[in-house]
Design a protein around this motif. Structure first.
Motif, mmCIF file in Angstrom:
data_model
loop_
_atom_site.group_PDB
_atom_site.id
_atom_site.type_symbol
_atom_site.label_atom_id
_atom_site.label_comp_id
_atom_site.label_asym_id
_atom_site.label_seq_id
_atom_site.Cartn_x
_atom_site.Cartn_y
_atom_site.Cartn_z
ATOM 1 N N HIS A 1 0.844 -1.191 0.000
ATOM 2 C CA HIS A 1 0.000 0.000 0.000
ATOM 3 C C HIS A 1 0.878 1.239 0.000
ATOM 4 O O HIS A 1 1.863 1.308 0.734
ATOM 5 C CB HIS A 1 -0.903 0.042 1.233
ATOM 6 C CG HIS A 1 -2.041 -0.905 1.184
ATOM 7 N ND1 HIS A 1 -3.102 -0.770 0.320
ATOM 8 C CD2 HIS A 1 -2.273 -2.030 1.904
ATOM 9 C CE1 HIS A 1 -3.952 -1.771 0.509
ATOM 10 N NE2 HIS A 1 -3.468 -2.549 1.461
ATOM 11 N N LEU A 2 0.487 2.193 -0.821
ATOM 12 C CA LEU A 2 1.031 3.541 -0.774
ATOM 13 C C LEU A 2 -0.165 4.467 -0.648
ATOM 14 O O LEU A 2 -1.038 4.462 -1.515
ATOM 15 C CB LEU A 2 1.833 3.878 -2.027
ATOM 16 C CG LEU A 2 3.160 3.148 -2.229
ATOM 17 C CD1 LEU A 2 3.745 3.467 -3.600
ATOM 18 C CD2 LEU A 2 4.147 3.533 -1.142
ATOM 19 N N LEU A 3 -0.208 5.219 0.439
ATOM 20 C CA LEU A 3 -1.365 6.057 0.703
ATOM 21 C C LEU A 3 -0.942 7.511 0.795
ATOM 22 O O LEU A 3 -0.279 7.910 1.759
ATOM 23 C CB LEU A 3 -2.047 5.622 1.999
ATOM 24 C CG LEU A 3 -3.302 6.406 2.371
ATOM 25 C CD1 LEU A 3 -4.367 6.238 1.293
ATOM 26 C CD2 LEU A 3 -3.830 5.956 3.728
ATOM 27 N N GLU A 4 -1.353 8.295 -0.199
ATOM 28 C CA GLU A 4 -1.051 9.720 -0.196
ATOM 29 C C GLU A 4 -2.083 10.492 0.625
ATOM 30 O O GLU A 4 -3.258 10.104 0.697
ATOM 31 C CB GLU A 4 -1.058 10.287 -1.632
ATOM 32 C CG GLU A 4 -0.073 9.648 -2.579
ATOM 33 C CD GLU A 4 -0.705 8.560 -3.427
ATOM 34 O OE1 GLU A 4 -0.161 8.268 -4.512
ATOM 35 O OE2 GLU A 4 -1.733 8.000 -3.008
ATOM 36 N N SER A 5 -1.622 11.579 1.201
ATOM 37 C CA SER A 5 -2.503 12.485 1.931
ATOM 38 C C SER A 5 -1.919 13.879 1.876
ATOM 39 O O SER A 5 -0.755 14.061 1.490
ATOM 40 C CB SER A 5 -2.694 12.026 3.371
ATOM 41 O OG SER A 5 -1.455 12.020 4.065
ATOM 42 N N GLY A 6 -2.722 14.860 2.274
ATOM 43 C CA GLY A 6 -2.234 16.226 2.357
ATOM 44 C C GLY A 6 -2.652 17.133 1.228
ATOM 45 O O GLY A 6 -2.356 18.331 1.256
ATOM 46 N N GLY A 7 -3.319 16.573 0.229
ATOM 47 C CA GLY A 7 -3.790 17.410 -0.851
ATOM 48 C C GLY A 7 -4.952 18.289 -0.415
ATOM 49 O O GLY A 7 -5.458 18.161 0.704
ATOM 50 N N GLY A 8 -5.350 19.199 -1.285
ATOM 51 C CA GLY A 8 -6.459 20.076 -0.970
ATOM 52 C C GLY A 8 -6.481 21.287 -1.854
ATOM 53 O O GLY A 8 -5.806 21.333 -2.892
ATOM 54 N N LEU B 1 1.508 23.439 0.591
ATOM 55 C CA LEU B 1 0.923 22.165 1.023
ATOM 56 C C LEU B 1 2.056 21.186 1.267
ATOM 57 O O LEU B 1 3.113 21.278 0.629
ATOM 58 C CB LEU B 1 -0.011 21.589 -0.039
ATOM 59 C CG LEU B 1 -1.391 22.212 -0.225
ATOM 60 C CD1 LEU B 1 -2.079 21.578 -1.427
ATOM 61 C CD2 LEU B 1 -2.246 22.060 1.014
ATOM 62 N N ARG B 2 1.813 20.243 2.141
ATOM 63 C CA ARG B 2 2.769 19.163 2.367
ATOM 64 C C ARG B 2 2.069 17.841 2.122
ATOM 65 O O ARG B 2 1.146 17.471 2.861
ATOM 66 C CB ARG B 2 3.314 19.192 3.786
ATOM 67 C CG ARG B 2 4.475 18.218 4.014
ATOM 68 C CD ARG B 2 4.747 18.041 5.491
ATOM 69 N NE ARG B 2 6.048 17.434 5.743
ATOM 70 C CZ ARG B 2 6.365 16.792 6.865
ATOM 71 N NH1 ARG B 2 5.471 16.708 7.841
ATOM 72 N NH2 ARG B 2 7.565 16.276 7.030
ATOM 73 N N THR C 1 -3.596 12.002 -4.701
ATOM 74 C CA THR C 1 -4.259 13.015 -3.899
ATOM 75 C C THR C 1 -4.372 14.283 -4.749
ATOM 76 O O THR C 1 -3.421 14.667 -5.443
ATOM 77 C CB THR C 1 -3.508 13.282 -2.582
ATOM 78 O OG1 THR C 1 -4.247 14.201 -1.775
ATOM 79 C CG2 THR C 1 -2.116 13.846 -2.806
ATOM 80 N N GLN C 2 -5.539 14.904 -4.697
ATOM 81 C CA GLN C 2 -5.803 16.066 -5.543
ATOM 82 C C GLN C 2 -5.223 17.329 -4.916
ATOM 83 O O GLN C 2 -5.442 17.607 -3.732
ATOM 84 C CB GLN C 2 -7.308 16.251 -5.742
ATOM 85 C CG GLN C 2 -7.704 17.499 -6.507
ATOM 86 C CD GLN C 2 -7.351 17.422 -7.983
ATOM 87 O OE1 GLN C 2 -7.624 16.410 -8.642
ATOM 88 N NE2 GLN C 2 -6.755 18.491 -8.512
#
Length: 125
Positions: free
Chosen positions: A3-10, A18-19, A119-120
């Motif tokens: 699993h590779l799970l991106e987060s922090g977009g917005g 953004l990080r 992540t968008q």
């Protein structure tokens, strides 16, 4: 299971920051170079930044040099992308990817074995 799970977009205004984070599991993270790619509608994924297995070398596409910083924490199995001075042209879905045989310099998506879901990032003018 990998699993590779991106987060922090917005959503952020131009000039903002953004990080992005990418948490890895299911493989020996410290043995893999990592990359960040972006994709906009109708276009191929494009290399943004890459980092070697131990963080010793980093690579960037020209458009983000001086604005983005890639880093990793092997103890946390996580790679980061600090994005500063964001521009509307940075708007895209951002993906992290893992490359067992690389140094972080590879820009071809076919060289990366594992991918996150993305992540968008949206930058308003």
């Amino acid at each position: 299971q990998v699993h590779l799970l991106e987060s922090g977009g917005g959503l952020v205004q131009a000039g903002g920051s953004l990080r992005l984070s990418c948490a890895a599991s299911g493989f020996t993270f410290g043995l893999y170079a990592m990359g960040w790619f972006l994709q906009t509608p109708g276009r191929e994924r494009e290399f943004v930044a890459g980092i070697g297995w131990n963080g010793g070398r980093t690579y960037y596409t020209d458009s983000v040099k001086g604005r983005f910083t890639i880093s990793r924490d092997n103890a946390k199995n996580t790679v980061y992308l600090q994005m500063n001075s964001l521009k509307p042209d940075d708007t895209a879905v951002y993906y992290c990817a893992a490359d067992r045989a690389g140094t972080g310099a590879k820009i071809d998506t076919r060289d990366y074995e594992y991918w996150g879901q993305g992540t968008q990032v949206t930058v308003s003018s």
